[in-house]
Motif scaffolding. Structure first.
Motif, PDB file in Angstrom:
ATOM      1  N   ILE A  41       0.857  -1.190   0.000  1.00  0.00           N
ATOM      2  CA  ILE A  41       0.000   0.000   0.000  1.00  0.00           C
ATOM      3  C   ILE A  41       0.891   1.237   0.000  1.00  0.00           C
ATOM      4  O   ILE A  41       1.792   1.357   0.826  1.00  0.00           O
ATOM      5  N   ASP A  42       0.636   2.133  -0.936  1.00  0.00           N
ATOM      6  CA  ASP A  42       1.374   3.395  -1.000  1.00  0.00           C
ATOM      7  C   ASP A  42       0.689   4.393  -0.059  1.00  0.00           C
ATOM      8  O   ASP A  42      -0.463   4.775  -0.294  1.00  0.00           O
ATOM      9  N   PRO A  43       1.361   4.808   1.020  1.00  0.00           N
ATOM     10  CA  PRO A  43       0.721   5.705   1.997  1.00  0.00           C
ATOM     11  C   PRO A  43       0.254   7.025   1.371  1.00  0.00           C
ATOM     12  O   PRO A  43      -0.685   7.647   1.863  1.00  0.00           O
ATOM     13  N   ALA A  44       0.892   7.431   0.279  1.00  0.00           N
ATOM     14  CA  ALA A  44       0.506   8.692  -0.364  1.00  0.00           C
ATOM     15  C   ALA A  44      -0.818   8.538  -1.115  1.00  0.00           C
ATOM     16  O   ALA A  44      -1.462   9.530  -1.456  1.00  0.00           O
ATOM     17  N   ALA A  45      -1.212   7.305  -1.402  1.00  0.00           N
ATOM     18  CA  ALA A  45      -2.479   7.046  -2.085  1.00  0.00           C
ATOM     19  C   ALA A  45      -3.343   6.141  -1.214  1.00  0.00           C
ATOM     20  O   ALA A  45      -3.799   5.074  -1.620  1.00  0.00           O
ATOM     21  N   GLY A  49      -6.367   7.726   7.846  1.00  0.00           N
ATOM     22  CA  GLY A  49      -6.921   7.132   9.071  1.00  0.00           C
ATOM     23  C   GLY A  49      -6.733   5.633   9.137  1.00  0.00           C
ATOM     24  O   GLY A  49      -6.407   5.078  10.183  1.00  0.00           O
ATOM     25  N   CYS A  50      -6.946   4.944   8.001  1.00  0.00           N
ATOM     26  CA  CYS A  50      -6.999   3.478   8.037  1.00  0.00           C
ATOM     27  C   CYS A  50      -6.145   2.804   6.964  1.00  0.00           C
ATOM     28  O   CYS A  50      -6.138   1.588   6.866  1.00  0.00           O
ATOM     29  N   SER A  51      -5.458   3.588   6.134  1.00  0.00           N
ATOM     30  CA  SER A  51      -4.572   3.017   5.099  1.00  0.00           C
ATOM     31  C   SER A  51      -5.320   2.372   3.937  1.00  0.00           C
ATOM     32  O   SER A  51      -4.729   1.644   3.160  1.00  0.00           O
ATOM     33  N   ARG A  52      -6.615   2.645   3.821  1.00  0.00           N
ATOM     34  CA  ARG A  52      -7.359   2.097   2.684  1.00  0.00           C
ATOM     35  C   ARG A  52      -6.845   2.741   1.389  1.00  0.00           C
ATOM     36  O   ARG A  52      -6.784   3.977   1.283  1.00  0.00           O
ATOM     37  N   PRO A  53      -6.455   1.906   0.412  1.00  0.00           N
ATOM     38  CA  PRO A  53      -5.996   2.491  -0.846  1.00  0.00           C
ATOM     39  C   PRO A  53      -7.121   3.275  -1.520  1.00  0.00           C
ATOM     40  O   PRO A  53      -8.247   2.786  -1.626  1.00  0.00           O
ATOM     41  N   GLN A  54      -6.852   4.493  -1.908  1.00  0.00           N
ATOM     42  CA  GLN A  54      -7.846   5.339  -2.570  1.00  0.00           C
ATOM     43  C   GLN A  54      -7.103   6.423  -3.338  1.00  0.00           C
ATOM     44  O   GLN A  54      -5.904   6.627  -3.132  1.00  0.00           O
ATOM     45  N   SER A  56      -7.505   9.754  -3.277  1.00  0.00           N
ATOM     46  CA  SER A  56      -7.165  10.972  -2.530  1.00  0.00           C
ATOM     47  C   SER A  56      -6.538  10.602  -1.200  1.00  0.00           C
ATOM     48  O   SER A  56      -6.524   9.443  -0.806  1.00  0.00           O
ATOM     49  N   ASN A  57      -6.000  11.618  -0.493  1.00  0.00           N
ATOM     50  CA  ASN A  57      -5.478  11.341   0.849  1.00  0.00           C
ATOM     51  C   ASN A  57      -6.367  11.975   1.918  1.00  0.00           C
ATOM     52  O   ASN A  57      -5.920  12.357   2.989  1.00  0.00           O
ATOM     53  N   HIS A  58      -7.681  12.064   1.615  1.00  0.00           N
ATOM     54  CA  HIS A  58      -8.663  12.535   2.594  1.00  0.00           C
ATOM     55  C   HIS A  58      -9.155  11.375   3.440  1.00  0.00           C
ATOM     56  O   HIS A  58      -9.042  10.226   3.024  1.00  0.00           O
ATOM     57  N   LEU A  59      -9.738  11.671   4.603  1.00  0.00           N
ATOM     58  CA  LEU A  59     -10.312  10.619   5.437  1.00  0.00           C
ATOM     59  C   LEU A  59     -11.449   9.929   4.687  1.00  0.00           C
ATOM     60  O   LEU A  59     -12.330  10.585   4.141  1.00  0.00           O
ATOM     61  N   CYS A  60     -11.441   8.594   4.684  1.00  0.00           N
ATOM     62  CA  CYS A  60     -12.490   7.844   3.986  1.00  0.00           C
ATOM     63  C   CYS A  60     -13.784   7.903   4.802  1.00  0.00           C
ATOM     64  O   CYS A  60     -13.769   8.287   5.975  1.00  0.00           O
ATOM     65  N   PRO A  61     -14.940   7.544   4.204  1.00  0.00           N
ATOM     66  CA  PRO A  61     -16.215   7.618   4.943  1.00  0.00           C
ATOM     67  C   PRO A  61     -16.212   6.810   6.246  1.00  0.00           C
ATOM     68  O   PRO A  61     -16.771   7.248   7.255  1.00  0.00           O
ATOM     69  N   GLU A  62     -15.563   5.658   6.254  1.00  0.00           N
ATOM     70  CA  GLU A  62     -15.510   4.843   7.485  1.00  0.00           C
ATOM     71  C   GLU A  62     -14.787   5.595   8.598  1.00  0.00           C
ATOM     72  O   GLU A  62     -15.219   5.598   9.750  1.00  0.00           O
TER      73      GLU A  62
END
Ligand SMILES: [Zn+2]
Ligand SMILES: [Zn+2]
Length: 225
Positions: A41-45, A49-54, A56-62
């Motif tokens: 997992i690339d921390p920049a992507a 909060g939880c390291s979910r790959p996405q 953006s680097n905004h907080l995910c809904p969870e």
């Protein structure tokens, strides 16, 4: 030497020094084909909060929901995605209890742990039932020779293992832990360590106890998510 996962021959010769040293082995103990089956997992992507790959680097809904519930959110890092290769690895390591497999990720995991310079490293414990059947705590296996503080205990026996629960059941799990000595964590930088981040429920319970006991900072790490 053969690959610990698929048994293909590895072209590295063990020296006497390798055999006597206690640190994680310096050479690849899985073959390059097996190594490629895991996805870092690339921390920049990923969600901070939880390291979910996405994208953006905004907080995910969870994590936004956790923030509403607790007023804070975890700063969790997971090293790999929980893909098919990682599921198969965990099946063999945890559920078949092949303790040798702790070596596969021990080096990369310990290096990550050391990079935090935490005052206390607290592993998530397994239940007495799991200890009796599996014979080891898979998190401690990943941590190798790292000095840990075993200050988290299971309060009472939870009859159903987290891995057998549905997502809703996991999220509804009441606080399973207690701190054996809350004064130990006061004013400390704490790193909580688990093997897999699934819903976050377990780590939020643990982190909440540590925060209530007055830690200075709390971070968390898992091998997969
Ligand atoms: Zn292999
Ligand atoms: Zn998140």
């Amino acid at each position: 030497m053969n690959c610990l996962l698929c048994n293909a021959p590895l072209n590295y010769r063990l020296s006497i020094l390798d055999l006597v040293r206690l640190a994680p082995l310096p050479f690849p103990i899985i073959c390059s084909k097996c190594a490629k089956s895991f996805t870092k997992i690339d921390p920049a992507a990923a969600c901070p909060g939880c390291s979910r790959p996405q994208s953006s680097n905004h907080l995910c809904p969870e994590c936004q929901r956790w923030t509403q519930q607790y007023g804070w959110h975890l700063h969790h890092t997971a090293l790999y995605t929980y893909n098919e290769a990682m599921k198969e690895f965990m099946r063999r390591y945890k559920f078949q209890g092949d303790y040798r497999l702790r070596q596969v990720f021990q080096g990369v995991f310990c290096r990550q742990v050391q990079s935090y310079h935490a005052d206390l490293i607290i592993p998530i414990p397994v239940t007495a039932t799991t200890m009796a059947t599996r014979g080891f705590n898979q998190v401690l296996g990943l941590l190798g020779q790292t000095t840990v503080t075993n200050v988290l205990n299971h309060r009472a026996q939870d009859k159903v293992a987290q891995s057998c629960k549905t997502r809703q059941q996991r999220l509804a799990t009441p606080q399973p832990f207690r701190l054996t000595d809350p004064t130990v964590v006061r004013d400390k930088k704490v790193l909580l360590v688990d093997d897999i981040y699934t819903t976050g429920r377990t780590l939020y319970h643990a982190a909440n106890l540590v925060k209530q006991a007055g830690c200075r900072e709390i971070l968390s790490l898992s091998l997969a998510r």
